[in-house]
Design an enzyme around this catalytic site. Structure first.
Site, PDB file in Angstrom:
ATOM      1  N   SER A 103       0.830  -1.201   0.000  1.00  0.00           N
ATOM      2  CA  SER A 103       0.000   0.000   0.000  1.00  0.00           C
ATOM      3  C   SER A 103       0.872   1.262   0.000  1.00  0.00           C
ATOM      4  O   SER A 103       1.631   1.481  -0.939  1.00  0.00           O
ATOM      5  CB  SER A 103      -0.972  -0.061   1.184  1.00  0.00           C
ATOM      6  OG  SER A 103      -2.088   0.754   0.949  1.00  0.00           O
TER       7      SER A 103
ATOM      8  N   HIS B  32      -7.379  -6.214   0.563  1.00  0.00           N
ATOM      9  CA  HIS B  32      -6.252  -5.282   0.502  1.00  0.00           C
ATOM     10  C   HIS B  32      -5.112  -5.693   1.442  1.00  0.00           C
ATOM     11  O   HIS B  32      -3.945  -5.544   1.101  1.00  0.00           O
ATOM     12  CB  HIS B  32      -6.746  -3.868   0.846  1.00  0.00           C
ATOM     13  CG  HIS B  32      -5.670  -2.829   0.774  1.00  0.00           C
ATOM     14  ND1 HIS B  32      -4.895  -2.636  -0.358  1.00  0.00           N
ATOM     15  CD2 HIS B  32      -5.224  -1.933   1.694  1.00  0.00           C
ATOM     16  CE1 HIS B  32      -4.034  -1.658  -0.136  1.00  0.00           C
ATOM     17  NE2 HIS B  32      -4.203  -1.226   1.098  1.00  0.00           N
TER      18      HIS B  32
END
Length: 267
Positions: free
Chosen positions: A90, A243
């Site tokens: 990320s 995610h």
């Protein structure tokens, strides 16, 4: 001003081979990668690293992709490392991508977990607002903070993830809970590191993008942009993961990393 060194924990420091640097995502810290570090530290040195304004690394008012890339450069200089494999999740993925296109000769292989080089629309406002409502003068226990956050953030796993950043700060002889991350800068500079693409540049080395099957952070239409900056790339999708791909399916995630790092027959 003297550059400050990012805080890290190193596994397998005595092992030969190219070291692997690992960078967490927004509101994360190196401790999130502890089991990964232990496993991979059996093969080569693994540096789990706190980004600036996170974990035990220094706090700063600046938080651009360039700043994050500069921190990596300075870290390498400090430890006398000329070349490393880089893995970032990320926000950490944005940091390692920016570093790789800026200093391609310092990167052996690049691994980017569930993020692309593009600009993303702001999407953490709810979490930031929730964190800003926490009053440590009133809330005296971790349990109180977690219960308070639950009123704003419905996902229990996200609340638990954020709560890992709580620690007891000894201020003027009085112990008080505090956040390890620098909420002020992360809030003020949010658009600089989320709503901006990484700067253009090309890294021609082997690059692996690892996407969570249930995540929408890397979309099919992102592949054109990825190919422009990382021409020698491949994308691996990890099943049963969103995610937080490395936490939701560590077995398949770790296998993908291992296969990529140990693959000596890449074109």
């Amino acid at each position: 001003m003297v550059d400050q060194i990012l805080h890290s924990k190193i596994y397998g420091e005595e092992k030969p081979g190219t070291p692997l640097f690992v960078f967490h995502g927004l509101f994360g810290m190196l401790d999130n990668w502890g089991s990964f570090g232990k496993e991979f530290g059996d093969y080569f040195p693994v540096h789990l690293i706190d980004l600036r304004n996170h974990g035990k690394s220094f706090h700063s008012e600046e938080m651009s992709h360039d700043d994050l890339a500069h921190d990596i450069t300075h870290y390498m200089q400090h430890y006398g490392i000329e070349k490393a494999n880089l893995l970032g999740h990320s926000l950490g993925g944005k940091a390692v991508m920016q570093f790789a296109v800026k200093y391609p000769l310092k990167v052996e292989k690049l691994i980017v977990a569930d993020i692309s080089p593009k600009a993303y629309p702001p999407h953490h406002q709810g979490i930031i607002k929730a964190l800003e409502t926490v009053d440590f003068d009133v809330m005296k226990s971790r349990q109180e903070v977690q219960e308070h956050l639950t009123a704003y953030i419905p996902e229990k796993s996200v609340v638990q993830f954020l709560a890992k950043n709580l620690y007891w700060n000894d201020e003027n002889g009085e112990k008080k809970l505090a956040w390890r991350f620098n909420l002020k800068t992360l809030s003020e500079k949010y658009n600089e590191f989320v709503a901006n693409a990484i700067k253009f540049g090309v890294y021609n080395g082997p690059t692996l993008f690892i996407a969570g099957e249930k995540s929408n952070y890397i979309l099919p239409q992102d592949e054109f942009l990825i190919k422009q900056q990382f021409p020698d790339f491949k994308i691996v999708k990890i099943p049963n993961a969103g995610h937080w791909v490395q936490a939701e399916n560590p077995t398949d995630f770790n296998k993908a990393v291992k296969d990529f790092i140990f693959d000596t027959h890449q074109a």
